[in-house]
Design a protein around this motif. Structure first.
Motif: not given
Length: 1329
Positions: A1278-1292
């Protein structure tokens, strides 16, 4: 080269002389790298020598224009040129003056070295700044033509390599015969093996590469590395010809040297033109070489220059006419090349546009729609031809099955079971009942949300089953049904691609696999790639046999791991089969996990009837069906299709051969049966004992080959390799143990011997091992270096032990060594349910030990002998088994108990699998026939014990086990009358420490009255679980006075019973007695703030409490205030687990908790999910946790704490998700703090509903993850993020070494974001457990 002689893809794959040419080309490239060190050092030494001559820097003033006219007279400033000429060995007219910049001679050694190289085009000369930028020819010419360099290498060897390069560059057919190849390779190797280069690592590496290229087979197209190698060589050849054409162009453009160029040029010879034609033909006829298109087009650009200078050449005198003829010839050849490549390029361009736009075709070009249709029809036809019918018995041509005859049972494995198996999470609340496996009618059920609980269709489906369970056949049927759109998978997908993973090689791409196994040769690889990429979401990959995939093809970065993880074709669907625990989950977390069960009893009889009808002995169906009813072990085995087939064969031959009781016996009798049939056909006498002598040796040879293949993880034998060891293949084929087949792989065509099943291969290998273990060491023979390796060879070891007693002893001796080295440090209590997080290493060791114990019992089931039993006792200080009563392992345990040489430290026995209570009790009666007073037994039972009679029989068994330590009757539907029988038996088990009656709702308050009777009989009871037994305050009040006698009570778990304030009062009165209490679970029992005020004074007495769970009770802030300020702050300082989810607390309640936290110095788990906490409370809570020792009086929201240097290395799990008043800003602050909790293994910071996390906060979270080195799970629902932030978290998260689960809401994923990370688990519903 005529059109009919041009090399197609297949020609190249199968042309050894073309491969020889390629290998020489690769060796030449290796030469370049091998000479890099010596040429650079030679250049530096030469430069130093020249500087000694004090030539000065006047070269910059030179006016003799050698760049434009190398033959001009030297001026006074040409001392450098004069000195360089002295060192030049060769025709002075060929000195490479124009290769370099003279003003750099005094400073840059490599500019000097370029003087001795053949003339280069201007662009190449400028780029050539060192050995790594030079081609092999340039380096060799430097060494050959510079007299100073002759001391570094053997000049004759270097000259021979120059000759070889010229032959390779100008070969008209791009081939070398075997003798020429060997001669060339030896000369190339001789250069870099020169003693002068003995200490040069680059030269030695090149020598090894050349030796390897010469000795090892080169499988063109076998993998990406080979394809890349081919392209590298062709690029090198094209680069050489392009250089020559560029040189000629530059000479033409230089007006001052035009006539000299015409006079001395030797470039435009027939050989070069023909070679260019050959190259154009290969590119034109091979779509997989389109990566060379740019290189070929680069050659074509030179035709424009030829056109521009034609008129000027026409004005020249004398021999100009001849040269003009040469130029015209070049122009014609290059124009033809241009036309051919242009046509090829145009066709590619047209097809590419159609693949992208799906537009209608123009002219005669095939449209994408037509191409797709051809592809689909080709796949369908290919499958129907290859898969529709099969002969499961090699020796019986009449027994043919169609895939429509195949039927098997499937079970959906619940997610909670997968998680417990893979992660070993401790049971934190126990609020969820165990989810049962679900029977599936077919894979169609997996697209029903009511069955799977998934909100979207599954991407990856894992189907696991034991050897012989029918996985391969099932997947073949899915492929056939899919292309005919008979199934939901077929309806949803246009492209159904069945890949046998055992055929794959390292480096193969998806399109190569498909071309190799799914379509006729006429469909090319380029077309396959284009079709699959364009239709990704409509592609279904059926991957058969992950356990048979070669180790090198399983490595990270290889195609199958990338496909499973979603890095390739993330929008496609995958169904993959495997034996259990083969490692699929290393690369992906399957959306659905299916277990293939084999045949039901109805299927068994149908299959029997089918077989005996074919052999015209229908009456045998009924006799065999009747027989298996009374043979429980056989009844279990025949649920596996391959075993049922073998049983039918044996029943037909000799009914006495069927009931062997072991897998080895079954296979041994099958082998005798086949040999007997062979002898009968051949008119050979069959001895009464053993096998004929002419059969014995070939079978052992086959066993040796089977073993070697197993150790390579292969199931097929290459016929060429078999023939080398002179095995009697004809005899083996006649016996029917193997069949001769041509590989279905087009990339790796070969004749091979195929076993009737992998278990047959393992049996023959085990038989061989048992034979040779008399003289050979088992570790050396089987490479048994670890328990992991033992698991990989488990079936082989079972057959080995089953074949021979001495072999079984040898195997067990090694297993004892491995056990003592790896797992015997474990203690019995480490296998009990943990209420605190378990150390990851201990958890893994427990899982390994349980599997090891299961294997040991399987081995015992194959050879139940006293000597082996003694070895089992040594290997297993703790004996444990979770199984059904009719399994082989259960049979082995029964033998173990009936012939027990000495007692184990602990026996842990769980009987499950839907076993009927009557069967359960009967099995226990057989195991415990006499009294075993010293046996410590943990017993978990399944079945329905609602009958007093069955319970009475159970009690009679328990009398023989007075040392019963734990009894688990969860979900057994106990009735009052059966409970009355049970409690009477507990007077015979006075040492009982643990009783679990979870989920027996019929007990109710009356059941609690029954329990009162026996509590005095079990004074050592330490763990009492009464979860969800439908108890109220009445039951609690009646039971409480009797519980007070249990002075050693360590765990009391009464969750899910509505006892309310009244019941709590009764309980509170006895708490002070339980000074040993460690775990108290009061979840969902109806506690209110008033109830907390009653409870807290009693809690203060439980100073050893390490876990308190009061979740799902409406205690609110007042209730939390009571427990925090009155109890925790002063008395409950040993707390490790505190669970407060769904208790209605807010920021105010958190302020009380914060004051108590500094006292909880051992706290490992804190859960405050699903409450009403806001930003201020959550941030202050996390701040306090980060620096617990210094924040006793921290006010809410004190931001100064965010930079404090202290860390909390104790907290392992933190759950703060789902709090209704938390916003993105609050969670953003949390992301800046959590790196001070480096011991975390689990973090839940989900939002309440659609909370947005800013890029700044997301980046902070991404930066924090590497500083949480132990993290295994992160929940961000139940959290949304901007594309850049989402990608950074997933990559980490993906790069994190231990984090294997990032839980995120599907609806929160940014549009177009990459969701292929293997750790990312998208969820579509409410909060999962």
């Amino acid at each position: 080269m005529d059109k009919e002689d041009r090399m197609s893809l297949t020609d190249r794959f199968n042309n050894p002389e073309y491969k020889n040419w390629l290998r020489v080309g690769l060796a030449l490239l290796a030469i370049r790298h091998g000479l890099s060190n010596v040429t650079l050092q030679a250049a530096k030494d030469l430069h130093a020598e020249l500087l000694k001559a004090e030539l000065g820097n006047s070269i910059g003033k030179c006016t003799c224009n050698h760049k434009s006219n190398p033959k001009s007279e030297e001026c006074e400033h040409c001392a450098w040129r004069r000195e360089l000429k002295k060192h030049y060995d060769g025709d002075a007219d060929r000195i490479g003056w124009t290769n370099c910049t003279p003003s750099k001679w005094s400073k840059e050694p490599w500019e000097v070295a370029k003087v001795f190289m053949l003339k280069m085009p201007k662009s190449q000369a400028a780029e050539n700044t060192g050995p790594e930028k030079s081609d092999p020819s340039a380096l060799l010419n430097f060494l050959i033509h510079c007299t100073y360099c002759h001391k570094y290498v053997n000049i004759k060897s270097a000259q021979r390599v120059i000759e070889i390069r010229n032959q390779a560059m100008h070969s008209l057919d791009l081939t070398f015969d075997r003798d020429t190849f060997n001669n060339h390779m030896e000369k190339l190797r001789s250069l870099v093996c020169d003693p002068k280069l003995a200490s040069d690592p680059a030269a030695q590496k090149a020598a090894k590469e050349i030796t390897k290229l010469k000795k090892e087979e080169f499988h063109l197209g076998a993998n990406k590395a080979c394809m890349d190698a081919e392209v590298r060589v062709l690029k090198d050849v094209m680069s050489e010809h392009k250089k020559q054409l560029q040189l000629y162009r530059e000479e033409l453009e230089d007006h001052g040297t035009r006539l000299d160029a015409l006079e001395h040029s030797t470039l435009l010879k027939e050989e070069m033109l023909k070679t260019v034609a050959v190259l154009s033909d290969i590119v034109n006829n091979n779509p997989d070489l389109q990566c060379l298109k740019d290189q070929v087009l680069g050659l074509l650009e030179l035709s424009t220059t030829v056109q521009q200078h034609e008129d000027r050449l026409g004005k020249a005198e004398g021999d100009i006419a001849k040269v003009k003829g040469d130029i015209t010839e070049v122009k014609g050849a290059v124009s033809q090349l241009e036309e051919m490549v242009a046509d090829q390029g145009a066709q590619i361009e047209v097809n590419t546009q159609k693949l992208q736009q799906l537009e209608a075709p123009s002219g005669s070009t095939i449209s994408l729609l037509v191409l797709v249709d051809v592809f689909k029809k080709s796949v369908k036809k290919y499958y129907e031809l290859k898969l529709s019918h099969f002969k499961p018995l090699i020796w019986n041509e009449n027994f043919t099955l169609t895939l429509s005859d195949i039927f098997t049972q499937l079970e959906l494995v619940p997610k909670c079971e997968k998680r417990l198996k893979t992660s070993g999470e401790h049971n934190r609340s126990g609020s969820m009942g165990e989810e049962q496996r679900k029977k599936l009618k077919s894979l169609d059920d997996l697209f029903n949300p009511d069955v799977t609980g998934l909100s979207t269709a599954p991407r990856c489906i894992l189907i696991e089953g034991e050897a012989g369970g029918g996985k391969t056949t099932f997947l073949s049927k899915e492929a056939l049904d899919g292309i005919s759109q008979k199934t939901e998978l077929g309806i949803r997908h246009d492209f159904v691609l069945l890949i046998r993973l055992r055929e794959l090689r390292q480096g193969e791409t998806i399109e190569e696999m498909v071309w190799d196994q799914c379509v006729p040769e006429s469909i090319n690889v380029q077309s396959i790639r284009a079709i699959l990429q364009r239709n990704e979401s409509r592609v279904l990959f059926l991957l058969d046999g992950y356990d048979e995939l070669r180790p090198e093809a399983r490595a990270a970065g290889q195609t199958i791991p990338k496909l499973l993880s979603g890095k390739l074709f993330p929008n496609s669907t995958i169904v993959i089969t495997s034996r259990p625990s083969a490692g699929v989950q290393q690369h992906t977390r399957p959306d659905c996990h299916v277990h293939i069960m084999g045949f039901s009893s109805e299927h068994v009889e149908k299959y029997m009837k089918q077989y005996f009808t074919v052999v015209k002995k229908q009456k045998l169906t009924m006799t065999l069906a009747e027989h298996v009813k009374y043979d429980r072990l056989l009844n279990t085995l025949i649920q596996t299709p391959i075993f049922l087939l073998f049983v039918c064969v044996l029943w037909e031959e000799d009914q006495e051969m069927v009931s062997t009781g072991t897998m080895t016996g079954l296979y041994d009798n099958l082998l005798k049966c086949l040999v007997r049939k062979h002898c009968k056909r051949e008119g050979v006498d069959m001895p009464t004992e053993g096998l004929p002598t002419e059969v014995t040796e070939p079978l052992l040879q086959l066993g040796k080959l089977a073993l070697e293949a197993l150790l390579r993880n292969e199931t097929l034998l290459d016929l060429t390799e078999v023939e080398k060891v002179k095995v009697n293949c004809e005899l083996l084929l006649k016996l029917g143990l193997v069949s001769l087949e041509v590989s279905s792989s087009k990339l790796h065509p070969r004749k091979q011997l195929n076993f009737s099943h992998k278990t047959m291969q393992e049996f023959l290998a085990g038989r061989y091992v048992a034979h040779v273990l008399v003289t050979k060491d088992i570790v050396e023979l089987l490479q048994l270096t670890s328990i992991t390796k033992v698991f990989e060879l488990s079936h082989l070891l079972q057959f080995t032990c089953g074949c021979d007693s001495r072999a079984a002893q040898a195997v067990m001796e090694e297993l004892i060594k491995l056990s003592s080295r790896e797992v015997t440090h474990l203690k019995p209590e480490q296998f009990e349910m943990s209420h605190v997080p378990m150390d990851p290493d201990v958890r893994k060791s427990c899982q390994v030990y349980e599997r090891f114990a299961h294997l040991c019992l399987t081995i015992l089931s194959e050879r139940p002998e006293a000597e082996l039993l003694q070895a089992i006792c040594q290997a297993l200080p703790i004996v444990m088994l979770h199984t059904s009563t009719n399994s082989r392992e259960a049979k082995a345990l029964k033998y173990y108990m009936q012939n027990l040489p000495n007692l184990p430290d602990r026996l842990i026995l769980g009987i499950y699998g839907g076993t009927d209570s009557r069967d359960t009790v009967q099995y226990l009666q057989q195991c415990f026939t006499t009294s075993l007073p010293g046996l410590r037994l943990d017993l978990r039972l399944s079945g329905q014990f609602d009958s007093p009679d069955e319970t009475a029989r159970l009690v009679s068994v328990l009398k023989n086990v007075p040392g019963l330590r734990a009894l688990d009757l969860s979900g057994t539907n106990l009735s009052l009358s059966s409970l009355q029988q049970l409690v009477q038996g507990f007077r015979h088990t006075p040492l009982l420490e643990e009783l679990d009656l979870y989920m027996n709702p019929d007990l109710g308050d009356s059941g609690m009255e029954v329990l009162q009777v026996w509590l005095s009989s079990v004074p050592y009871l330490a763990i009492h679980r009464l979860r969800f037994v439908n108890m109220t305050a009445v039951g609690m009040s009646s039971l409480a006075p009797y519980i007070r006698h249990l002075l050693g009570l360590r765990q009391l778990i009464i969750q899910g019973n509505n006892i309310g304030v009244t019941g709590l009062k009764s309980l509170s009165t006895i708490f002070p007695i339980f000074t040993a209490m460690q775990v108290l679970v009061l979840e969902r029992i109806g506690i209110s703030p008033t109830g907390m005020r009653t409870l807290v004074p009693a809690l203060c007495q439980l100073t050893r409490l390490i876990k308190l769970d009061i979740s799902d009770n409406a205690i609110g802030d007042p209730g939390l205030k009571c427990i925090c300020l009155a109890a925790i702050c002063h008395r409950l300082t040993a707390m490790k687990v505190l669970l407060l989810s769904e208790t209605g607390i807010s920021d105010k309640g958190i302020s009380y908790l914060i004051k108590a936290l500094p006292h909880l110095v051992q706290l490992q788990v804190l859960d405050v999910r699903w409450n009403r906490i806001g930003d201020s409370g959550i941030v202050s809570l996390v701040q306090t946790l980060c620096q617990p020792s210094s924040l006793e009086h921290n006010p809410l929201g004190d931001k100064s704490l965010t930079t404090a240097p202290h860390c909390n290395t104790t907290l392992i799990e933190l759950d703060i998700g789902g709090n209704s008043a938390v916003t993105g800003a609050g969670l953003g602050r949390v992301t800046q703090l959590i790196s001070s909790l480096p011991a975390l293994t689990r973090l839940d910071m989900s939002g309440p509903r659609d909370v947005h996390l800013s890029d700044t906060a997301a980046m902070a979270l991404a930066e924090a993850l590497p500083r949480l080195p132990a993290l295994e799970r992160l929940d961000l629902l139940h959290i949304s993020m901007e594309p850049a932030g989402f990608q950074a978290v997933v990559q980490a998260a993906e790069e994190h070494p231990t984090l294997d689960r990032l839980l995120y809401s599907r609806h929160g994923v940014p549009e177009g974001a990459d969701t292929t990370a293997s750790c990312l688990a998208l969820h579509g519903s409410e909060f999962p457990t």
